[in-house]
Design an enzyme around this catalytic site. Structure first.
Site, PDB file in Angstrom:
ATOM      1  N   ASP A  38       0.822  -1.231   0.000  1.00  0.00           N
ATOM      2  CA  ASP A  38       0.000   0.000   0.000  1.00  0.00           C
ATOM      3  C   ASP A  38       0.849   1.272   0.000  1.00  0.00           C
ATOM      4  O   ASP A  38       0.321   2.370   0.133  1.00  0.00           O
ATOM      5  CB  ASP A  38      -0.937  -0.006   1.209  1.00  0.00           C
ATOM      6  CG  ASP A  38      -0.184  -0.069   2.527  1.00  0.00           C
ATOM      7  OD1 ASP A  38       1.076  -0.110   2.495  1.00  0.00           O
ATOM      8  OD2 ASP A  38      -0.828  -0.072   3.587  1.00  0.00           O
ATOM      9  N   GLY A  39       2.166   1.130  -0.123  1.00  0.00           N
ATOM     10  CA  GLY A  39       3.032   2.310  -0.186  1.00  0.00           C
ATOM     11  C   GLY A  39       3.622   2.707   1.157  1.00  0.00           C
ATOM     12  O   GLY A  39       4.514   3.567   1.207  1.00  0.00           O
ATOM     13  N   ARG A  97      15.090  25.455   3.883  1.00  0.00           N
ATOM     14  CA  ARG A  97      14.813  26.846   3.493  1.00  0.00           C
ATOM     15  C   ARG A  97      13.538  27.372   4.141  1.00  0.00           C
ATOM     16  O   ARG A  97      13.296  28.565   4.152  1.00  0.00           O
ATOM     17  CB  ARG A  97      14.747  26.958   1.963  1.00  0.00           C
ATOM     18  CG  ARG A  97      16.122  26.825   1.325  1.00  0.00           C
ATOM     19  CD  ARG A  97      16.058  26.912  -0.179  1.00  0.00           C
ATOM     20  NE  ARG A  97      15.367  25.772  -0.771  1.00  0.00           N
ATOM     21  CZ  ARG A  97      15.101  25.657  -2.066  1.00  0.00           C
ATOM     22  NH1 ARG A  97      15.453  26.607  -2.897  1.00  0.00           N
ATOM     23  NH2 ARG A  97      14.496  24.576  -2.528  1.00  0.00           N
ATOM     24  N   GLN A  98      12.721  26.463   4.690  1.00  0.00           N
ATOM     25  CA  GLN A  98      11.513  26.910   5.407  1.00  0.00           C
ATOM     26  C   GLN A  98      11.853  27.005   6.895  1.00  0.00           C
ATOM     27  O   GLN A  98      11.425  26.188   7.696  1.00  0.00           O
ATOM     28  CB  GLN A  98      10.375  25.939   5.164  1.00  0.00           C
ATOM     29  CG  GLN A  98       9.964  25.832   3.700  1.00  0.00           C
ATOM     30  CD  GLN A  98       8.755  24.958   3.533  1.00  0.00           C
ATOM     31  OE1 GLN A  98       7.726  25.164   4.165  1.00  0.00           O
ATOM     32  NE2 GLN A  98       8.863  23.945   2.685  1.00  0.00           N
ATOM     33  N   ASP A 170      23.574  35.600  -4.554  1.00  0.00           N
ATOM     34  CA  ASP A 170      22.670  36.461  -3.790  1.00  0.00           C
ATOM     35  C   ASP A 170      23.381  36.895  -2.510  1.00  0.00           C
ATOM     36  O   ASP A 170      24.448  36.359  -2.163  1.00  0.00           O
ATOM     37  CB  ASP A 170      21.322  35.785  -3.484  1.00  0.00           C
ATOM     38  CG  ASP A 170      21.481  34.444  -2.789  1.00  0.00           C
ATOM     39  OD1 ASP A 170      22.453  34.276  -2.025  1.00  0.00           O
ATOM     40  OD2 ASP A 170      20.641  33.553  -3.007  1.00  0.00           O
ATOM     41  N   LYS A 193      20.130  39.665  -5.905  1.00  0.00           N
ATOM     42  CA  LYS A 193      19.027  38.889  -6.486  1.00  0.00           C
ATOM     43  C   LYS A 193      17.716  39.173  -5.771  1.00  0.00           C
ATOM     44  O   LYS A 193      17.704  39.367  -4.564  1.00  0.00           O
ATOM     45  CB  LYS A 193      19.371  37.403  -6.371  1.00  0.00           C
ATOM     46  CG  LYS A 193      18.231  36.444  -6.668  1.00  0.00           C
ATOM     47  CD  LYS A 193      18.599  35.009  -6.307  1.00  0.00           C
ATOM     48  CE  LYS A 193      18.030  34.582  -4.965  1.00  0.00           C
ATOM     49  NZ  LYS A 193      18.252  33.161  -4.631  1.00  0.00           N
ATOM     50  N   ARG A 195      13.908  37.361  -5.362  1.00  0.00           N
ATOM     51  CA  ARG A 195      13.118  36.180  -5.714  1.00  0.00           C
ATOM     52  C   ARG A 195      11.730  36.613  -6.139  1.00  0.00           C
ATOM     53  O   ARG A 195      11.037  37.315  -5.415  1.00  0.00           O
ATOM     54  CB  ARG A 195      13.065  35.207  -4.527  1.00  0.00           C
ATOM     55  CG  ARG A 195      12.478  33.875  -4.893  1.00  0.00           C
ATOM     56  CD  ARG A 195      12.751  32.783  -3.868  1.00  0.00           C
ATOM     57  NE  ARG A 195      14.037  32.103  -4.029  1.00  0.00           N
ATOM     58  CZ  ARG A 195      14.331  31.274  -5.026  1.00  0.00           C
ATOM     59  NH1 ARG A 195      13.447  31.019  -5.954  1.00  0.00           N
ATOM     60  NH2 ARG A 195      15.511  30.697  -5.078  1.00  0.00           N
TER      61      ARG A 195
HETATM   62  C1  R5P Z   1      18.857  30.685  -1.482  1.00  0.00           C
HETATM   63  O1  R5P Z   1      18.784  31.262  -0.427  1.00  0.00           O
HETATM   64  C2  R5P Z   1      19.701  29.454  -1.654  1.00  0.00           C
HETATM   65  O2  R5P Z   1      20.984  29.644  -1.130  1.00  0.00           O
HETATM   66  C3  R5P Z   1      19.807  29.083  -3.114  1.00  0.00           C
HETATM   67  O3  R5P Z   1      20.379  30.151  -3.822  1.00  0.00           O
HETATM   68  C4  R5P Z   1      18.452  28.800  -3.691  1.00  0.00           C
HETATM   69  O4  R5P Z   1      17.638  28.166  -2.774  1.00  0.00           O
HETATM   70  C5  R5P Z   1      18.585  27.934  -4.908  1.00  0.00           C
HETATM   71  O5  R5P Z   1      17.313  27.707  -5.407  1.00  0.00           O
HETATM   72  P1  R5P Z   1      17.048  27.736  -6.962  1.00  0.00           P
HETATM   73  O6  R5P Z   1      18.092  26.865  -7.605  1.00  0.00           O
HETATM   74  O7  R5P Z   1      15.653  27.180  -7.128  1.00  0.00           O
HETATM   75  O8  R5P Z   1      17.145  29.155  -7.416  1.00  0.00           O
END
Ligand code: R5P
Length: 317
Positions: A38-39, A97-98, A170, A193, A195
Site C-alpha cells: 500500500d506504499g 529553506r523553510q 545572492d 538577487k 526572488r
Molecule cells: C537561497 O537562499 C539558496 O541559497 C539558493 O540560492 C536557492 O535556494 C537555490 O534555489 P534555486 O536553484 O531554485 O534558485
C-alpha cells in the site's frame, strides 16, 4: 565509546553510505528499507544493535517526504532495538529553506522536521552545509555541522585558473563566497538577487568587477537552478570569460536541467550529498565526494574526539 560502531542507510543515498563505509573500513549494516504493497514504508533491522553506537545515513532529498519518513522509522526501530546511541547522518537536510515564519499562517517546516527526528529518539545529528547554520538550534541535541567548502576549494585550487573572481549569486551566499575568495586568492563579487517566485529570480545589480575574469559562482544548493543560472547570465553579459558553478547540494528540481544545459558554463561542481539521477548526468557536471569527510567525522564522534579539528586538517590538505 567502547561500544561497537554500526552504520546503516535508508534508500535516499545508498552510494554515499557505501563510500563512507569503504573509507572507515566497516560493512554497511543489514536492514530492509522498502515499501509495503500500500506504499507504507517497511523497515526491518536484520542484525543485533543492542548497545551499539549506530549511525544512520540518510539525505532527506527528493522524494523528500519519503526520505524523512524512512529516517524517522529507522531511528524508531534502532531505539526500540536498544541501540546505545543513534546519530542521524544527514548529508542534505531538506525543508531547510523553510526556517522562519516570513508570512502569516505558515509553518516553520524545518523545525517541525527536526522535531520529528528528536521525538523518535535521535541522540546526535551530523550534517553538511545546512542552508543556514542557525538551523543547528532547531535541535536540542549535539549537531556537528560539516562544510563541503574545503573539498570543492581543493579541487578548484588545482585548476589554477588565472584572473579568478568568486561570485555570490545572492546576498545570502556572500559569506560563503568570501570564504572561497579568501582561500582561492580570488576577487569577490555579489549579485543582488530578488526572488520573484519559488522557481524564478531576477537580478537587480552586481557589486564587484567580473569583466574579463574567470568567474566561480558558489551557492549552498541548486534547486530549480534559477538563482545560479541568472547569476551566470548576468556575469557573462558583463563580460566574464569563463563561468564555473559550484554548489554542495545538487537538488536539481523542476526546470533545473534545461536551465543548466542552456547556461553555457564551463563546469558545474557539486558533491555527492544527493545522488544525481542518470537522466541528469552531464559531461559538464563534476561530482566530488564528501564521504571521506563524513567518515572521518563519524570516527571522531565514535571515539569522542574533536570534530572541529577536522576542518583545520582539511583546509591544510
Ligand atoms: C537561497 O537562499 C539558496 O541559497 C539558493 O540560492 C536557492 O535556494 C537555490 O534555489 P534555486 O536553484 O531554485 O534558485
Amino acid at each position: 565509546m567502547s561500544k561497537t560502531m554500526k552504520i546503516f542507510t535508508g534508500s535516499a543515498n545508498r552510494a554515499i553510505a557505501d563510500r563512507i563505509c569503504e573509507h572507515i573500513g566497516v560493512r554497511l549494516g543489514d536492514a530492509i528499507v522498502d515499501r509495503f504493497a500500500d506504499g507504507e514504508i517497511r523497515v526491518k533491522i536484520n542484525e543485533d544493535v543492542r548497545g551499539a553506537d549506530v549511525f544512520v545515513v540518510q539525505s532527506t532529498c527528493p522524494p523528500v517526504n519519503d526520505s524523512i519518513m524512512e529516517l524517522v522509522l529507522m531511528i524508531d526501530a534502532f531505539r526500540r532495538a536498544s541501540a546505545e546511541r543513534i546519530t542521524a547522518v544527514i548529508p542534505y537536510f531538506g525543508y531547510a529553506r523553510q526556517d522562519r515564519k516570513d508570512e502569516g499562517r505558515v509553518p516553520i517546516s524545518a523545525k517541525a522536521v527536526a522535531n520529528m527526528f528528536t521525538s523518535v529518539g535521535v541522540d546526535r545529528v551530523l550534517c553538511v552545509d545546512l542552508h543556514a547554520a542557525q538551523l543547528q538550534g532547531f535541535f536540542d541535541i549535539p549537531v556537528d555541522h560539516m562544510y563541503a567548502g574545503p573539498v570543492i576549494k581543493r579541487y578548484f585550487r588545482r585548476k589554477n585558473l588565472s584572473g579568478l573572481t568568486v561570485v555570490a549569486p545572492d546576498v545570502g551566499s556572500s559569506k560563503l563566497a568570501r570564504g572561497y575568495a579568501k582561500r582561492l586568492d580570488a576577487g569577490l563579487a555579489i549579485v543582488d538577487k530578488r526572488r520573484v517566485s519559488d522557481t524564478d529570480t531576477e537580478v537587480m545589480s552586481v557589486i564587484g568587477e567580473v569583466k574579463g575574469q574567470n568567474v566561480l559562482i558558489v551557492d549552498d544548493m541548486i534547486s530549480t537552478a534559477g538563482s545560479i543560472t541568472q547569476a551566470a547570465k548576468t556575469v557573462r553579459d558583463l563580460g566574464a570569460k569563463g563561468v564555473y558553478l559550484a554548489a554542495t547540494h545538487a537538488v536539481l528540481s523542476g526546470s533545473a536541467m534545461e536551465r543548466l544545459d542552456a547556461a553555457a558554463i564551463e563546469q558545474l561542481i557539486v558533491t555527492d550529498t544527493i545522488p544525481i539521477a542518470d537522466a541528469n548526468k552531464r559531461p559538464y557536471i563534476k561530482v566530488l565526494s564528501v564521504a571521506r569527510m563524513l567518515g572521518e567525522a563519524i570516527l571522531r564522534i565514535h571515539h569522542a574526539e574533536s570534530v572541529s579539528r577536522l576542518f583545520d586538517d582539511m583546509e591544510d590538505d
